[in-house]
Design an enzyme around this catalytic site. Structure first.
Site, mmCIF file in Angstrom:
data_model
loop_
_atom_site.group_PDB
_atom_site.id
_atom_site.type_symbol
_atom_site.label_atom_id
_atom_site.label_comp_id
_atom_site.label_asym_id
_atom_site.label_seq_id
_atom_site.Cartn_x
_atom_site.Cartn_y
_atom_site.Cartn_z
ATOM 1 C CE LYS A 66 -3.260 21.033 25.636
ATOM 2 N NZ LYS A 66 -4.657 22.082 26.025
ATOM 3 C CG ASP A 102 -6.190 24.243 28.648
ATOM 4 O OD1 ASP A 102 -5.493 25.084 28.505
ATOM 5 O OD2 ASP A 102 -5.901 23.082 27.983
ATOM 6 C CG LEU A 219 -12.812 26.626 23.603
ATOM 7 C CD1 LEU A 219 -12.151 25.338 24.331
ATOM 8 C CD2 LEU A 219 -12.910 27.780 24.716
ATOM 9 C CD GLN A 249 -3.183 28.766 28.266
ATOM 10 O OE1 GLN A 249 -2.515 27.555 29.002
ATOM 11 N NE2 GLN A 249 -2.601 29.200 27.278
#
Length: 278
Positions: A66, A102, A219, A249
């Protein structure tokens, strides 16, 4: 001719994105395939060149790419730039643009639980990794009153707090101090993997000082209720696992790729069926 989409990561076998997105494409009537691509860090640049060469319309990006993927993109959305990570790529005729859905996915899922404006809330983020950055930066950019970051490695908590300070009042805490002050927070977000299967008995922090008014979110969505969430619920707190964030997301990524509204209920059902739930 079918469009091609995918997700890149290392490892990637665990990803539920193919199941979720293929269900969405089928429901909306878009001729598309979605694949999981195992990309090693050393091959990341070549993979992005391949996206252009093969005309892949869009990608999701997961661990550990990422951050590093940003150097190979043509454009980066301002929110993704602030977060310092990209999880969604749109290929527009060979121009690759990176986004981060996200944080907005998390916020979209959180809103039904809120009984006060973000501008009146104090939030505690547990963790300082990529997911923590997305949630913290998004909450800060939306004007949350105060933000606190607690992490096992205190220097990383300090770095994330410093990054958020231009947007809202932010400071870092040790985990022990966060536990002692837990009653002060309106929202607590566990962004770490602590409590994920198979280590389901572990807790990111003690909930001994938890107040009944606090919203507790995790999460993690496997298991669907971590020990952390179960204990919080038993103490009277509102709780939410990570399934909403994952689906939402994904829905935001779908909309960036297609320009069509994402069938979020269909996507959620596909993920739950894959997890063996309902």
């Amino acid at each position: 001719m079918k469009q091609l989409f995918g997700v890149i990561g290392d490892p990637i076998e665990h990803s539920l994105s193919p199941v979720m997105h293929e269900a969405a494409f089928e429901h909306v009537g878009i001729a598309a395939d979605y694949h999981a691509f195992h990309v090693l860090p050393k091959d990341l640049q070549g993979a992005l060149e391949g996206v252009k060469a093969l005309g892949i319309s869009g990608l999701n990006v997961t661990i550990p790419h990422k951050v590093n993927v940003m150097r190979y993109l043509d454009h980066i959305d301002p929110l993704a730039e602030r977060i310092g990570a990209v999880n969604t790529i749109v290929n527009d005729d060979g121009i690759l643009t990176g986004y981060n859905t996200d944080g907005m996915g998390y916020l979209e899922g959180l809103r039904p639980l809120l009984d006060m404006p973000l501008t009146d809330m104090r939030a505690l983020i547990i963790g300082a990794g990529g997911a923590a950055r997305a949630v913290a930066m998004t909450l800060a950019s939306k004007g949350i009153k105060e933000l606190y970051i607690a992490n096992r490695t205190e220097t990383k908590a300090g770095e994330l707090a410093k990054a958020c300070k231009p947007l809202t009042a932010t400071r870092s805490l040790t985990l022990s101090l966060a536990q002692a002050r837990l009653m002060e927070f309106d929202l607590v977000v566990n962004t770490t993997s602590v409590g994920m299967a198979p280590n389901v008995d572990n807790l990111p922090i003690s909930l001994e000082m938890l107040g009944r008014h606090t919203i507790i979110t995790d999460l993690i969505y496997n298991p669907d209720e971590t020990r952390f969430l179960k204990m919080a619920r038993q103490k009277g707190a509102k709780t939410q696992n990570g399934l909403n964030m994952f689906v939402l997301q994904g829905g935001l990524a779908f909309e960036k790729w297609t320009g069509k509204s994402a069938p979020r209920d269909v996507m959620r059902k596909a993920v739950l069926e894959q997890l063996g739930g309902n």
